[in-house]
Motif scaffolding. Sequence first.
Motif, PDB file in Angstrom:
ATOM      1  N   GLY A 130       0.927  -1.141  -0.053  1.00  0.00           N
ATOM      2  CA  GLY A 130       0.031  -0.082   0.008  1.00  0.00           C
ATOM      3  C   GLY A 130       0.763   1.305  -0.229  1.00  0.00           C
ATOM      4  O   GLY A 130       0.458   2.377  -0.583  1.00  0.00           O
ATOM      5  N   ASN A 131       1.959   1.078   0.702  1.00  0.00           N
ATOM      6  CA  ASN A 131       2.871   2.578   0.727  1.00  0.00           C
ATOM      7  C   ASN A 131       4.098   2.553  -0.101  1.00  0.00           C
ATOM      8  O   ASN A 131       5.035   3.400   0.246  1.00  0.00           O
ATOM      9  CB  ASN A 131       3.200   2.838   2.289  1.00  0.00           C
ATOM     10  N   ILE A 132       4.122   1.817  -0.977  1.00  0.00           N
ATOM     11  CA  ILE A 132       5.450   1.540  -1.713  1.00  0.00           C
ATOM     12  C   ILE A 132       5.846   2.722  -2.252  1.00  0.00           C
ATOM     13  O   ILE A 132       7.090   3.299  -2.384  1.00  0.00           O
ATOM     14  CB  ILE A 132       5.611   0.186  -2.645  1.00  0.00           C
ATOM     15  N   SER A 133       4.839   3.490  -2.883  1.00  0.00           N
ATOM     16  CA  SER A 133       5.247   4.666  -3.755  1.00  0.00           C
ATOM     17  C   SER A 133       5.739   5.790  -2.621  1.00  0.00           C
ATOM     18  O   SER A 133       6.638   6.397  -2.929  1.00  0.00           O
ATOM     19  CB  SER A 133       3.910   5.054  -4.651  1.00  0.00           C
ATOM     20  N   ALA A 134       5.069   6.056  -1.644  1.00  0.00           N
ATOM     21  CA  ALA A 134       5.403   6.904  -0.635  1.00  0.00           C
ATOM     22  C   ALA A 134       6.816   6.457  -0.003  1.00  0.00           C
ATOM     23  O   ALA A 134       7.577   7.376   0.324  1.00  0.00           O
ATOM     24  CB  ALA A 134       4.356   6.944   0.358  1.00  0.00           C
ATOM     25  N   VAL A 136       9.355   4.810  -1.493  1.00  0.00           N
ATOM     26  CA  VAL A 136      10.147   5.146  -2.561  1.00  0.00           C
ATOM     27  C   VAL A 136      10.659   6.801  -2.444  1.00  0.00           C
ATOM     28  O   VAL A 136      11.905   7.041  -2.739  1.00  0.00           O
ATOM     29  CB  VAL A 136       9.701   4.771  -3.972  1.00  0.00           C
ATOM     30  N   GLN A 137       9.665   7.617  -2.456  1.00  0.00           N
ATOM     31  CA  GLN A 137       9.944   9.102  -2.415  1.00  0.00           C
ATOM     32  C   GLN A 137      10.860   9.285  -1.018  1.00  0.00           C
ATOM     33  O   GLN A 137      11.635  10.331  -1.196  1.00  0.00           O
ATOM     34  CB  GLN A 137       8.749   9.789  -2.437  1.00  0.00           C
ATOM     35  N   GLU A 138      10.196   8.748   0.051  1.00  0.00           N
ATOM     36  CA  GLU A 138      11.285   9.041   1.215  1.00  0.00           C
ATOM     37  C   GLU A 138      12.681   8.391   1.017  1.00  0.00           C
ATOM     38  O   GLU A 138      13.626   8.981   1.724  1.00  0.00           O
ATOM     39  CB  GLU A 138      10.527   8.552   2.478  1.00  0.00           C
ATOM     40  N   ILE A 139      12.784   7.307   0.662  1.00  0.00           N
ATOM     41  CA  ILE A 139      14.204   6.739   0.220  1.00  0.00           C
ATOM     42  C   ILE A 139      14.918   7.775  -0.599  1.00  0.00           C
ATOM     43  O   ILE A 139      16.164   7.862  -0.495  1.00  0.00           O
ATOM     44  CB  ILE A 139      14.199   5.439  -0.428  1.00  0.00           C
ATOM     45  N   LEU A 140      14.256   8.200  -1.594  1.00  0.00           N
ATOM     46  CA  LEU A 140      15.283   8.967  -2.474  1.00  0.00           C
ATOM     47  C   LEU A 140      15.412  10.481  -2.081  1.00  0.00           C
ATOM     48  O   LEU A 140      16.289  11.079  -2.387  1.00  0.00           O
ATOM     49  CB  LEU A 140      14.331   9.389  -4.024  1.00  0.00           C
ATOM     50  N   GLN A 141      14.878  10.639  -0.863  1.00  0.00           N
ATOM     51  CA  GLN A 141      15.286  11.989  -0.010  1.00  0.00           C
ATOM     52  C   GLN A 141      16.684  11.816   0.491  1.00  0.00           C
ATOM     53  O   GLN A 141      17.366  12.900   0.684  1.00  0.00           O
ATOM     54  CB  GLN A 141      14.057  12.298   0.774  1.00  0.00           C
ATOM     55  N   GLU A 142      16.918  10.600   0.702  1.00  0.00           N
ATOM     56  CA  GLU A 142      18.270  10.342   1.163  1.00  0.00           C
ATOM     57  C   GLU A 142      19.388  10.178   0.435  1.00  0.00           C
ATOM     58  O   GLU A 142      18.769   9.583  -0.765  1.00  0.00           O
ATOM     59  CB  GLU A 142      18.240   8.859   2.332  1.00  0.00           C
ATOM     60  N   ASN A 143      20.425  10.222   0.550  1.00  0.00           N
ATOM     61  CA  ASN A 143      21.732   9.967  -0.364  1.00  0.00           C
ATOM     62  C   ASN A 143      21.731   8.653  -0.333  1.00  0.00           C
ATOM     63  O   ASN A 143      22.759   8.120   0.103  1.00  0.00           O
ATOM     64  CB  ASN A 143      22.783  10.808   0.344  1.00  0.00           C
ATOM     65  N   ILE A 144      21.404   7.838  -1.399  1.00  0.00           N
ATOM     66  CA  ILE A 144      21.552   6.563  -1.538  1.00  0.00           C
ATOM     67  C   ILE A 144      22.811   6.073  -2.273  1.00  0.00           C
ATOM     68  O   ILE A 144      23.052   5.071  -2.381  1.00  0.00           O
ATOM     69  CB  ILE A 144      20.042   5.919  -2.004  1.00  0.00           C
ATOM     70  N   ILE A 145      23.150   7.367  -3.010  1.00  0.00           N
ATOM     71  CA  ILE A 145      24.585   6.922  -3.723  1.00  0.00           C
ATOM     72  C   ILE A 145      25.604   6.996  -2.487  1.00  0.00           C
ATOM     73  O   ILE A 145      26.518   5.620  -2.679  1.00  0.00           O
ATOM     74  CB  ILE A 145      25.005   8.028  -4.597  1.00  0.00           C
ATOM     75  N   ARG A 146      25.818   7.537  -1.579  1.00  0.00           N
ATOM     76  CA  ARG A 146      26.623   7.491  -0.487  1.00  0.00           C
ATOM     77  C   ARG A 146      26.091   6.114   0.403  1.00  0.00           C
ATOM     78  O   ARG A 146      27.075   5.297   0.616  1.00  0.00           O
ATOM     79  CB  ARG A 146      26.768   8.507   0.379  1.00  0.00           C
ATOM     80  N   ILE A 390      -1.025  11.873   0.620  1.00  0.00           N
ATOM     81  CA  ILE A 390      -0.851  10.694  -0.435  1.00  0.00           C
ATOM     82  C   ILE A 390      -2.125  10.319  -0.837  1.00  0.00           C
ATOM     83  O   ILE A 390      -3.002  10.279  -0.167  1.00  0.00           O
ATOM     84  CB  ILE A 390      -0.123   9.737   0.605  1.00  0.00           C
ATOM     85  N   GLN A 391      -2.126  10.308  -2.168  1.00  0.00           N
ATOM     86  CA  GLN A 391      -3.219   9.554  -2.839  1.00  0.00           C
ATOM     87  C   GLN A 391      -3.208   8.234  -2.769  1.00  0.00           C
ATOM     88  O   GLN A 391      -2.304   7.600  -3.351  1.00  0.00           O
ATOM     89  CB  GLN A 391      -3.326  10.479  -4.142  1.00  0.00           C
ATOM     90  N   ASP A 392      -4.405   7.558  -2.398  1.00  0.00           N
ATOM     91  CA  ASP A 392      -4.208   6.123  -2.340  1.00  0.00           C
ATOM     92  C   ASP A 392      -4.758   5.576  -3.688  1.00  0.00           C
ATOM     93  O   ASP A 392      -6.202   5.806  -4.220  1.00  0.00           O
ATOM     94  CB  ASP A 392      -5.110   5.577  -1.184  1.00  0.00           C
ATOM     95  N   GLU A 393      -3.805   5.129  -4.435  1.00  0.00           N
ATOM     96  CA  GLU A 393      -3.899   4.596  -6.037  1.00  0.00           C
ATOM     97  C   GLU A 393      -4.404   3.008  -5.939  1.00  0.00           C
ATOM     98  O   GLU A 393      -4.641   2.686  -6.878  1.00  0.00           O
ATOM     99  CB  GLU A 393      -2.851   5.049  -6.820  1.00  0.00           C
ATOM    100  N   THR A 394      -4.074   2.454  -4.784  1.00  0.00           N
ATOM    101  CA  THR A 394      -4.326   0.911  -4.543  1.00  0.00           C
ATOM    102  C   THR A 394      -5.968   0.496  -4.469  1.00  0.00           C
ATOM    103  O   THR A 394      -6.067  -0.768  -4.226  1.00  0.00           O
ATOM    104  CB  THR A 394      -3.537   0.468  -3.385  1.00  0.00           C
ATOM    105  N   GLN A 395      -6.572   1.784  -4.092  1.00  0.00           N
ATOM    106  CA  GLN A 395      -8.102   1.164  -3.850  1.00  0.00           C
ATOM    107  C   GLN A 395      -8.425   0.510  -2.613  1.00  0.00           C
ATOM    108  O   GLN A 395      -9.349   0.005  -2.672  1.00  0.00           O
ATOM    109  CB  GLN A 395      -8.895   0.931  -5.121  1.00  0.00           C
TER     110      GLN A 395
END
Length: 773
Positions: A130-134, A136-146, A390-395
């Motif tokens: 249900g929350n995978i899209s949210a 992913v956005q939070e993970i991309l906020q962190e420096n995942i290259i480092r 967050i908009q719930d696209e999973t219905q």
Amino acid sequence: FNRCLKMAQTMSIRTGPHSPSYSSQSESEDSASDRDIGSSKRVVIPEDRKRKSRRKRDSGEEPAEKRSKKGSANQQQNITTRTGGAYIPPARLKMMQNEITDKNSEIYQRMSWDALKKSIHGLINKVNVGNISAIVQEILQENIIRGRGLLARSVIQAQAFSPSFTNVYAALVAIINTKFPGVGELIIHRLVLNFRKGYRRNDKNLCLSSVRFIAHLANQNVLDEVAALEIIALLLDEATDDSVEVAVGFLKECGKKLTEVVPRAVQGVFDTLRKILHDGKISTRVQYSIEVLSHVRKDGFKSFPSVIDELDLVDEDDQCTHLVSLDDEVNSQDILNVFKFDPEFQANEEKYRALKKEILGDSSSSEGSDEESEEGETEGEDADTKAMDIQDETQLSTMALRRIIYLTVMSSLDYEECAHKLLKVTIKPGQEYEVCSMIIECCSQERSFKKFFGLLGQRFCLLNKVYVEQYDRLFQEHYATIHRNDTVKIRNIAKFFAHLFYSDALPWTSLACIHLNEEETNSSSRIFTKILFQEMTEYMGLKRINERLNDPFLQPAFEGLMPRDNPRNTRFSINFFTSIGLGGLTDGLREHLKNAPKQIMARRHHSDSSDMSSDSDSDSSSTAESESESGSDSSTSTKSSSSHANVRKLSKIRDDRAISSKQRESGKLPLKSSNERKYKNTEEDKLRREDEGIEWCERPDSSGHKVIRRTGCGVGREGEGVLGNRDDRTERRDDDRTGRRDDDRAGRRDDDRTGRRDDDRTGRRDDDRTGRR
């Protein structure tokens, strides 16, 4: 005495380091008492000194530099330990970061590394369907290259502890792999190394978790199918109970994907499994698992889909597929899991902020500046609050609402109780459609129609106008897709809407979507319309329905139901209502079909009369001029003008027939019936005979059709007979009329009527009646 003194000295030496050493034998007891007093003074003095030093520190007499050095030393000792030191509350940790002025220092970098590790680990543990899209956005906020090493380790550990969420972690990796392919490649390398390690150590659990993750990465197109086939070949090369069991589990997870991509290779794998099964060298439990896998394959892997709809979040064109083989030399890069000092820390952070802004948009730009000023902090908080919307696209909420509505409807005794309970349910704006749709769905599932559902739908329509609009929309949708339902569902849905129509809960303008013609209807739609009108007739009566269908305000909505645009569609509608026992509704259509030819001819005559009036004006002027010259030519000009008018009529009829025939051949118009063709030919023949001056009449033939029969020859100009009136036409028609047709009418047809036909009537037919017949 001396012996006792020596013994005392030795005892004092053994008792401790503070015992005095007697150098002379003449020391008295006073000196011993003085020694005891001195020892008591040595105990009191350090305590006083501690109190004094504490008073100095509290009063500020101790230097601040000394205190700061001690505090920084303790902090550095806590931070630089292997586990990150003791627990530091977030507020205190943030305060410690703010106190550090040098952002490139090792202490600050280590503190940010610990925060990055905790953030990535927490986000990975929270991810679900249900929350995978949210997430992913939070993970991309962190420096995942480092922190790519930390991310890979957290994902692999979470998958090993929760194998049922393997598809979720694979979808997460697939999304990140589209933006950072290096992270996906690192995870694949570590999984391949884990599989090698488990295979060499005979660690079944490690092999199962690794191959399961690899299978779902192959389903998400992150990993090429070559690695999957290599794993299966390795496991089945030397078949044992554990290796076959791991191979069966692997095939269950990615069998559908491999069947779509490499079906011949999958066939070879199942042939190998069948051979292993026939050999009987494996245990009964593993043999049973192979049989279960064969049944799963026959069902098309329905129980093990490659990617479920909720996790199909990446297009195939955007995905980056890695080609990795089991024989390749891969590096797990374990050095990325630990902290390493970065001399260009600030520059790398700025680069990732720019990259994050490019990926996520402007929402992340305000978060990078919140560390510098208070304004940046407020903007970062606003961005966080916006990101949490967050908009719930999973219905999931929609499914929960439908479940509540179904349980409420099926547990209610009457419609009033059900409506009262449903109104208490929290229904958000826009969810009224789900309420109406669920009521119709519950009605269609019954074995026979229950009036309970019709009264419930009527109550909602009367309560709020929004439900009327939703039922109107649902009527059009169900009529368009009625062929997907069986007969029982069609009957229940038709009776439900019939109840809404005859109770005036639903406007009759909704019937505008019904078009009764051969092209736009099918058997299911005709059954639906039949049950709908029969149910309404049962409750309203034929008279009231007829009045409603003849209402002038509703006529635009009934143009498809009672078509008058085409005689063919009109006949289809008449035949339909007559066949279902409602022929009384078609009186208007029958009258229209009866008067349609007259109306068409009236319109054509009106157009022709307008043309003739304009021509008559020109003819009258020419006639006036000719009368001034000679009176005898006036009668001739009058006859010629009438012949001109008939010629124009004939030419117009032929043009109309030519245009309509082309349209019928192209499919734009339906084919004419035989009655229409006879009517047109009769009109044309009538005009031709009027022009030629032939007396004619209509007489019925043996089949009952009206046939034009000739009664005599008229006279045109003096001495020229019938064929004299064609001199004003073209040369070809003059030849036709004077040559071939003259012979036909004068010669051959005269012979037919006098000679051959006389013989037929007197000779051959007499023989037929008397002899042969």
